[in-house]
Design a protein around this motif. Sequence first.
Motif, PDB file in Angstrom:
ATOM      1  N   LEU A   1       0.828  -1.209   0.000  1.00  0.00           N
ATOM      2  CA  LEU A   1       0.000   0.000   0.000  1.00  0.00           C
ATOM      3  C   LEU A   1       0.860   1.256   0.000  1.00  0.00           C
ATOM      4  CD1 LEU A   1      -2.856  -1.032   2.475  1.00  0.00           C
ATOM      5  CD2 LEU A   1      -3.023  -0.750  -0.010  1.00  0.00           C
ATOM      6  N   VAL A   2       1.942   1.231   0.792  1.00  0.00           N
ATOM      7  CA  VAL A   2       2.872   2.363   0.821  1.00  0.00           C
ATOM      8  C   VAL A   2       3.508   2.554  -0.545  1.00  0.00           C
ATOM      9  CG1 VAL A   2       5.043   3.222   1.785  1.00  0.00           C
ATOM     10  CG2 VAL A   2       3.331   2.192   3.289  1.00  0.00           C
ATOM     11  N   LEU A   3       3.939   1.452  -1.146  1.00  0.00           N
ATOM     12  CA  LEU A   3       4.542   1.524  -2.479  1.00  0.00           C
ATOM     13  C   LEU A   3       3.568   2.093  -3.507  1.00  0.00           C
ATOM     14  CD1 LEU A   3       6.372  -1.928  -2.622  1.00  0.00           C
ATOM     15  CD2 LEU A   3       7.468   0.308  -2.624  1.00  0.00           C
ATOM     16  N   PHE A   4       2.322   1.619  -3.468  1.00  0.00           N
ATOM     17  CA  PHE A   4       1.327   2.087  -4.433  1.00  0.00           C
ATOM     18  C   PHE A   4       1.056   3.580  -4.257  1.00  0.00           C
ATOM     19  CE2 PHE A   4      -3.114   3.138  -5.353  1.00  0.00           C
ATOM     20  CZ  PHE A   4      -3.160   2.851  -6.712  1.00  0.00           C
ATOM     21  N   ALA A   5       0.854   4.030  -3.004  1.00  0.00           N
ATOM     22  CA  ALA A   5       0.532   5.435  -2.744  1.00  0.00           C
ATOM     23  C   ALA A   5       1.677   6.351  -3.162  1.00  0.00           C
ATOM     24  CB  ALA A   5       0.201   5.627  -1.267  1.00  0.00           C
ATOM     25  N   ALA A   6       2.909   5.974  -2.799  1.00  0.00           N
ATOM     26  CA  ALA A   6       4.061   6.798  -3.140  1.00  0.00           C
ATOM     27  C   ALA A   6       4.291   6.820  -4.651  1.00  0.00           C
ATOM     28  CB  ALA A   6       5.308   6.279  -2.425  1.00  0.00           C
ATOM     29  N   SER A   7       4.126   5.671  -5.302  1.00  0.00           N
ATOM     30  CA  SER A   7       4.301   5.600  -6.751  1.00  0.00           C
ATOM     31  C   SER A   7       3.229   6.417  -7.467  1.00  0.00           C
ATOM     32  CB  SER A   7       4.240   4.136  -7.204  1.00  0.00           C
ATOM     33  OG  SER A   7       4.386   4.032  -8.600  1.00  0.00           O
TER      34      SER A   7
ATOM     35  N   LEU B   1       4.160  -0.948  -7.564  1.00  0.00           N
ATOM     36  CA  LEU B   1       4.861   0.140  -8.255  1.00  0.00           C
ATOM     37  C   LEU B   1       4.304   0.345  -9.665  1.00  0.00           C
ATOM     38  CD1 LEU B   1       8.575  -0.588  -7.237  1.00  0.00           C
ATOM     39  CD2 LEU B   1       7.138   1.306  -6.455  1.00  0.00           C
ATOM     40  N   LEU B   2       4.058  -0.737 -10.369  1.00  0.00           N
ATOM     41  CA  LEU B   2       3.542  -0.625 -11.730  1.00  0.00           C
ATOM     42  C   LEU B   2       2.128  -0.041 -11.741  1.00  0.00           C
ATOM     43  CD1 LEU B   2       4.764  -3.989 -13.332  1.00  0.00           C
ATOM     44  CD2 LEU B   2       5.746  -1.706 -13.591  1.00  0.00           C
ATOM     45  N   ALA B   3       1.291  -0.495 -10.823  1.00  0.00           N
ATOM     46  CA  ALA B   3      -0.076   0.023 -10.763  1.00  0.00           C
ATOM     47  C   ALA B   3      -0.076   1.520 -10.471  1.00  0.00           C
ATOM     48  CB  ALA B   3      -0.882  -0.731  -9.706  1.00  0.00           C
ATOM     49  N   GLY B   4       0.730   1.947  -9.493  1.00  0.00           N
ATOM     50  CA  GLY B   4       0.814   3.370  -9.161  1.00  0.00           C
ATOM     51  C   GLY B   4       1.384   4.191 -10.296  1.00  0.00           C
ATOM     52  N   SER B   5       2.374   3.648 -11.003  1.00  0.00           N
ATOM     53  CA  SER B   5       3.013   4.366 -12.107  1.00  0.00           C
ATOM     54  C   SER B   5       2.052   4.572 -13.272  1.00  0.00           C
ATOM     55  CB  SER B   5       4.253   3.613 -12.584  1.00  0.00           C
ATOM     56  OG  SER B   5       5.234   3.566 -11.580  1.00  0.00           O
ATOM     57  N   ILE B   6       1.341   3.515 -13.664  1.00  0.00           N
ATOM     58  CA  ILE B   6       0.415   3.618 -14.797  1.00  0.00           C
ATOM     59  C   ILE B   6      -0.716   4.588 -14.481  1.00  0.00           C
ATOM     60  CG2 ILE B   6      -1.279   2.366 -16.188  1.00  0.00           C
ATOM     61  CD1 ILE B   6       0.521  -0.097 -15.969  1.00  0.00           C
ATOM     62  N   LEU B   7      -1.343   4.431 -13.303  1.00  0.00           N
ATOM     63  CA  LEU B   7      -2.466   5.296 -12.938  1.00  0.00           C
ATOM     64  C   LEU B   7      -2.015   6.740 -12.754  1.00  0.00           C
ATOM     65  CD1 LEU B   7      -5.451   5.509 -12.276  1.00  0.00           C
ATOM     66  CD2 LEU B   7      -4.907   4.935  -9.892  1.00  0.00           C
TER      67      LEU B   7
END
Length: 249
Positions: free
Chosen positions: A5-11, A208-214
């Motif tokens: 979750l931290v990775l997704f939010a930061a990404s 990381l990929l999900a956060g980057s794409i979105l």
Amino acid sequence: MFDQLVLFAASLAANFFSALSGGGAGLIQFPMLIFLGLPFGIALATHKVASVALGLGATLRHLKASHLERRMSLIILGAGLPGVVLGAATILQIPERAATLALGALTLGLGLYSVLKPRLGMEHAPRNWHGAGLWGGMAGLFAVGFLNGSITSGTGLFLTVWLIRWFGLDYTRAVAYTLILCGLVWNGTGALVLGVLGTVAWGWMPALLAGSILGGYLGSHLALRKGNLWIKRAFETVTILIGLKLIFG
């Protein structure tokens, strides 16, 4: 699960602002990977792979309103990719602190330069597409490509301002070239080289990929809706913050 979750939010946050301003995702994403426990080399390779998704997300949005021209795209790829490969192959040989300080000073200078030039990037007035001007521009693209392959934070910003200052693009077009060609192709090449030479933390990649794409898609959408002035202000904010972060740690 908490780390994911931290990775997704930061990404998501890093790539949203990167897509809006034309670079700078590494300001948040790369230090975060180190903070969460990855060694420098593994964090570098992991960040490079994840940053390709920023280019993918931005491409999905920018292609709907694409201003990219085939000739300029080929110039950016042809001159920049050799620099990317060379930079990615030599990064582990460069003293980390010296490179970081130099990059911080240059990045801060970019932001201040844009602030002091109110009309910079506000109009699309192509130049230096032929002769000596073109060769000088390609040399600059090679240098920016080397930085992109070797240094993690904010190098897309160098490509954005080079396209504006040397080739006469406005911010909207320059950011589109940066996010699609640098974000997708340059970063993809750097990720491939680093993936072969180093180690990627694949278990960290889904978030990381999900956060980057979105983040890349949403940031690009806002940039296209708001136009040059918003992008210019975002660029100046991000470059100044990145420069100060790199200098003062």
